[in-house]
Design an enzyme around this catalytic site. Structure first.
Site, PDB file in Angstrom:
ATOM      1  N   GLU A  41       0.744  -1.359  -0.022  1.00 40.87           N
ATOM      2  CA  GLU A  41       0.094  -0.076  -0.066  1.00 40.87           C
ATOM      3  C   GLU A  41       1.083   1.192  -0.155  1.00 40.87           C
ATOM      4  OE1 GLU A  41      -2.957   0.279   3.277  1.00 40.87           O
ATOM      5  OE2 GLU A  41      -2.926   2.385   3.194  1.00 40.87           O
ATOM      6  N   ARG A  45       0.831  10.233   0.798  1.00 43.23           N
ATOM      7  CA  ARG A  45       1.050  11.202   1.723  1.00 43.23           C
ATOM      8  C   ARG A  45       2.443  12.055   1.278  1.00 43.23           C
ATOM      9  NH1 ARG A  45       0.916   7.482   7.200  1.00 43.23           N
ATOM     10  NH2 ARG A  45      -0.956   6.559   6.708  1.00 43.23           N
ATOM     11  N   THR A  69      -3.984   6.042   2.081  1.00 44.10           N
ATOM     12  CA  THR A  69      -4.356   7.757   2.551  1.00 44.10           C
ATOM     13  C   THR A  69      -5.032   8.444   1.294  1.00 44.10           C
ATOM     14  OG1 THR A  69      -2.226   7.228   3.623  1.00 44.10           O
ATOM     15  CG2 THR A  69      -3.406   9.475   3.919  1.00 44.10           C
ATOM     16  N   LYS A 129     -11.136  -1.350   6.472  1.00 40.96           N
ATOM     17  CA  LYS A 129      -9.962  -0.937   7.122  1.00 40.96           C
ATOM     18  C   LYS A 129     -10.626  -0.512   8.682  1.00 40.96           C
ATOM     19  CE  LYS A 129      -6.484   2.522   7.362  1.00 40.96           C
ATOM     20  NZ  LYS A 129      -5.073   2.848   6.857  1.00 40.96           N
TER      21      LYS A 129
HETATM   22  C1  3PG Z   1      -2.117   4.108   7.970  1.00 39.20           C
HETATM   23  O1  3PG Z   1      -2.211   4.966   7.213  1.00 39.20           O
HETATM   24  O2  3PG Z   1      -2.893   2.948   7.830  1.00 39.20           O
HETATM   25  C2  3PG Z   1      -1.403   3.914   9.155  1.00 39.20           C
HETATM   26  O3  3PG Z   1      -0.863   5.440   9.460  1.00 39.20           O
HETATM   27  C3  3PG Z   1      -0.734   3.178   9.756  1.00 39.20           C
HETATM   28  O4  3PG Z   1      -0.523   2.962  10.874  1.00 39.20           O
HETATM   29  P1  3PG Z   1       0.614   2.600  11.549  1.00 39.20           P
HETATM   30  O5  3PG Z   1       1.883   3.773  11.301  1.00 39.20           O
HETATM   31  O6  3PG Z   1       0.744   2.946  12.878  1.00 39.20           O
HETATM   32  O7  3PG Z   1       1.150   1.395  11.097  1.00 39.20           O
END
Ligand code: 3PG
Length: 288
Positions: A41, A45, A69, A129
């Protein structure tokens, strides 16, 4: 969708990636591949996300790449034209979900309460999710969801690490967990792909209790591993034991023989050895 669910389930851990530099995409893909991870994934960002998705889709098609995201329709368009096979969003945004459904791309929106789950179900979604998992009640919340929304599977993400992943994976309604800890951005940007392989290997070992040698081992059978060997054609599955000496003694007493020369010594004590398992036409490699 059935295949995607199966792929998520058999992967167990979906790496949530934030990558800044396009020139690190190939090294990252190789690290995922050799660690046995065939899903990625890539999160929106960074500005590089579409380019990295495109790179994965065109050069590393054995790794199914999705966009994470995603919060706008423009990002959905950008992800799809780059070749993303699925879309993940942090929250439940009906506009994004409908748009993805219209485009025919699987979408996994983030939810963390019954109202959002029901809105997602009403749109025909059954894989969601669960975000941010740890601060939204974690395993206890998922257990509560299981009793009322038995047809929904979750991909918990947010605060999951090696020390709690197995609590999540043990739940019936968890398909896989998402996590960024196995692919830290600073290691990607520094090109420290072996360190990433180490993190993934460690997480997979925790998840499985062993590592399939063809992916995780740089030792004895690396040549076979590189050739894609599997149990059944002479490769080994790695199994961790608390006492190698005792395990060997027990197995030998049961009639199994160790493979001559397979012992790896750490100082004066043995750290690894292989055992022939004729019924599997293969070997297990015991490590302590
Ligand atoms: C995401 O976008 O799914 C989360 O930021 C991931 O969470 P984590 O950084 O705590 O693994």
């Amino acid at each position: 969708m059935k295949d995607l669910k199966a792929l998520f389930y058999s992967t167990g851990i979906i790496p949530v990636i934030k990558i800044e530099s396009l020139d690190k995409a190939d090294g990252l893909a190789q690290a995922l591949r050799s660690s046995g991870i065939h899903v990625a994934e890539i999160t929106f960002r960074t500005k590089t996300a579409p380019g990295v998705i495109e790179r994965f889709a065109s050069r590393h098609s054995d790794i199914l790449v999705g966009a994470g995201t995603v919060t706008t329709k423009e990002e959905v368009d950008s992800a799809l034209s780059a070749g993303a096979a699925f879309v993940v969003s942090p929250g439940f945004n009906p506009v994004i979900c409908s748009y993805c459904i219209e485009k025919g791309v699987p979408v996994f929106p983030g939810v963390n309460n019954p109202s959002l789950i029901e809105q997602a179900i009403a749109m025909g979604l059954s894989v969601l999710k669960f975000f941010p998992a740890e601060v939204s009640g974690g395993v206890r919340a998922l257990k509560a969801f299981e009793s009322v929304y038995s047809s929904v599977s979750f991909i918990p993400t947010g605060g999951i690490q090696e020390n709690n992943i197995n609590e999540y994976l043990a739940l019936k309604n968890v398909l896989a967990c998402g996590g960024s800890w196995i692919v830290p951005t600073d290691l990607i940007e520094a090109g420290k792909f072996e360190a990433i392989e180490g993190l993934i290997g460690s997480a997979r070992r925790t998840m499985l209790g062993f590592l399939p040698l063809q992916h995780g081992d740089r030792g004895l059978n690396r040549e076979k591993a590189d050739a894609g060997a599997r149990i059944g054609d002479g490769a080994a599955i790695e199994v961790k034991t608390t006492s190698l000496r005792r395990s060997l003694a027990i197995l030998q007493a049961e009639g199994f023989s160790s493979v001559l020369g397979s012992e790896v010594m750490r100082g004066k004590s043995m750290a690894a050895a292989e055992i022939e398992i004729p019924s599997l036409h293969g070997r297990i490699r015991l490590v302590e």
